[in-house]
Design an enzyme around this catalytic site. Structure first.
Site, PDB file in Angstrom:
ATOM      1  N   ASP A   1      14.032  -1.966 -18.121  1.00  0.00           N
ATOM      2  CA  ASP A   1      15.058  -2.559 -17.240  1.00  0.00           C
ATOM      3  C   ASP A   1      16.336  -2.824 -18.047  1.00  0.00           C
ATOM      4  OD1 ASP A   1      16.404  -3.532 -15.052  1.00  0.00           O
ATOM      5  OD2 ASP A   1      15.204  -5.354 -14.842  1.00  0.00           O
TER       6      ASP A   1
ATOM      7  N   HIS B   1       9.161  -3.926 -12.743  1.00  0.00           N
ATOM      8  CA  HIS B   1       9.218  -5.181 -13.522  1.00  0.00           C
ATOM      9  C   HIS B   1       8.428  -6.353 -12.932  1.00  0.00           C
ATOM     10  CE1 HIS B   1      12.384  -5.822 -10.566  1.00  0.00           C
ATOM     11  NE2 HIS B   1      13.279  -5.123 -11.218  1.00  0.00           N
TER      12      HIS B   1
ATOM     13  N   ASN C   1      16.499 -10.756 -13.961  1.00  0.00           N
ATOM     14  CA  ASN C   1      15.932 -10.752 -12.612  1.00  0.00           C
ATOM     15  C   ASN C   1      14.887  -9.642 -12.511  1.00  0.00           C
ATOM     16  OD1 ASN C   1      15.479 -11.286  -9.955  1.00  0.00           O
ATOM     17  ND2 ASN C   1      17.238 -10.116  -9.209  1.00  0.00           N
TER      18      ASN C   1
ATOM     19  N   HIS D   1      11.832  -2.995  -6.161  1.00  0.00           N
ATOM     20  CA  HIS D   1      12.235  -4.237  -6.832  1.00  0.00           C
ATOM     21  C   HIS D   1      11.773  -5.353  -5.896  1.00  0.00           C
ATOM     22  CE1 HIS D   1      15.620  -6.897  -8.539  1.00  0.00           C
ATOM     23  NE2 HIS D   1      15.282  -7.516  -7.426  1.00  0.00           N
TER      24      HIS D   1
HETATM   25 ZN   LIG Z   1      15.138  -4.678 -10.508  1.00  0.00          ZN
END
Ligand SMILES: [Zn+2]
Length: 431
Positions: free
Chosen positions: A306, A233, A279, A180
């Site tokens: 996500d 992401h 996010n 992330h």
């Molecule tokens: Zn994440």
């Protein structure tokens, strides 16, 4: 288990390159015949006129919230939402409570998933103990029990030395480190993408650089270690360009993008809708276009949801108080079909590849993602590419914080087959 015949479907199967009308016969959980098949007695025949049949979808990024926040989602309700969305396999992210940094939590999630029996659930384990970013989990032991992906998702591993060690260990077990990407000091306090619209709305922003500096760092560490790096992401044009260059160089890096980053822009936040607070944040139109181009040309390997369920009372707070995240399992395919395949950004084959074949390969889930051929396990989705529907509750997910609430989408999952079992039939979950 009864025999099932999908009759006259358009099979789109990127792994074999097939795109043709065919029958598909399933027997004992396995694809038993293709081409023109005559149904024997006792066979359930599913007429697939106008339907697309594809390998079951695979989601690399799902927050099932169990253990710990069963009020938001459970392994069972999340699995049902996945099945209704056409998914037959998913990765359960590790930021539960307690976090999945030990075999006991991982095995508990597996046990719950088996009991639900609606899709394959691959629990990710954390990279660091307690997700505290200070010391590594027992990567060898966890990988030995079948964990294929390690991630502190929800948080970024801030210390480069620790991530380097994680990549080295994971490499020895052929596991993937999923990052992330968020440099905490740059992102701190940010509510949305930093740009024109954040100044107009008066909300503190998160610059694209908060993601890009970590993408760049992690690519360097992947080069240093030779480990397998997966970037979660991606949200910015700069990140796409960094990955594109790394792939030209031949590095073993893969990347995912969410339906909401592909479909929406920061201009959509004008109404302060907390369901659009995610996010990394939804970024500018230029970023969205770069993500679309990156997905089309293979720089980005997978679409991952996500899926992040939150309670109504959490999302109904002031924008700056609301937690980030949107649910996504039940809308992912339809958003991709509506916003990318419809306008010609992606071919249908590339869309199926990004939702199934690509993520299955990253996960090493050999049963999934096709090829759809005799002798292979029957994980399939049949969808109507023309069916229009409005995104609204009730959802199978225990939460309803969808960034797409109220939108009309085109494309709907009709049947999902998991291990030869029709877990979704005529658009309805069968258990
Ligand atoms: Zn994440």
């Amino acid at each position: 288990m009864p025999k099932v015949l999908f009759r006259g479907a358009r099979l789109v199967d990127p792994a074999s390159g097939r795109d043709a009308v065919t029958d598909v016969l399933v027997e004992d959980g396995t694809i038993a015949g293709m081409g023109e098949v005559t149904a024997s007695r006792g066979t359930t025949v599913i007429e697939c006129d106008g339907l697309v049949l594809a390998p079951g979808l695979v989601d690399l990024h799902v927050h099932l919230r169990e253990p710990g926040r069963e009020d938001k989602e459970t392994v069972e309700t999340g699995s049902r939402a996945a099945a209704l969305g056409g998914f037959t396999a998913l990765v359960a992210m590790a930021n539960t409570d307690p976090v999945a940094d030990s075999l006991s939590v991982v095995q508990e999630v597996r046990r719950l998933a088996q009991r639900a029996g609606l899709c394959d659930v691959h629990p990710a384990a954390t990279i660091t103990k307690g997700m505290a970013g200070e010391s590594l989990t027992e990567i060898g032991e966890l990988a030995g029990s079948g964990v294929r992906m390690f991630s502190d998702d929800g948080k970024c591993v801030q210390r480069a030395r620790l991530l380097r060690m994680a990549m080295e260990y994971a490499k020895a077990f052929d596991a993937v480190i999923a990052e992330h990407c968020e440099e905490e000091s740059l992102a701190e306090g940010g509510q949305m993408h930093e740009g024109y619209h954040s100044s107009v709305l008066g909300l503190p922003g998160v610059p694209s650089a908060a993601e890009e500096v970590v993408v760049a760092r992690d690519l360097m560490l992947a080069r240093l270690t030779g480990g397998r790096l997966h970037l979660c992401h991606l949200s910015s044009a700069g990140s796409v360009e960094l990955v594109r260059r790394a792939k030209v160089e031949g590095m073993s890096v893969t990347a995912e993008v969410t339906p909401h980053h592909l479909a929406l822009t920061d201009e959509d936040l004008t109404g302060y809708d907390t369901n659009l607070k995610v996010n990394p944040p939804i970024r500018s139109a230029e970023d969205r276009d770069a993500l679309r181009a990156g997905l089309a040309d293979g720089t980005i390997d997978a679409v991952a949801t996500d899926h992040a369920p939150h309670a109504v009372e959490d999302k109904e707070q002031e924008f700056d108080q609301a937690p980030p995240g949107t649910i996504g399992l039940e809308t992912a395919l339809a958003v991709v079909l509506t916003d990318l395949v419809g306008p010609g950004v992606l071919t249908l084959e590339r869309a199926v590849e990004a939702l199934s074949t690509g993520p299955a390969r990253i996960l090493g889930a050999a049963d999934h993602g096709g090829p759809v051929e005799a002798g292979r396990p029957a994980h399939l989705v049949a969808f109507d590419p023309e069916a229009e529907w409005v995104v609204e509750p009730p959802f199978a997910s225990r939460s309803r914080n969808s960034a797409f609430l109220g939108r009309t989408l085109r494309g709907r999952v009709i049947h999902t087959m998991y291990r030869g079992d029709l877990v979704v039939h005529e658009g309805k979950a069968q258990r």
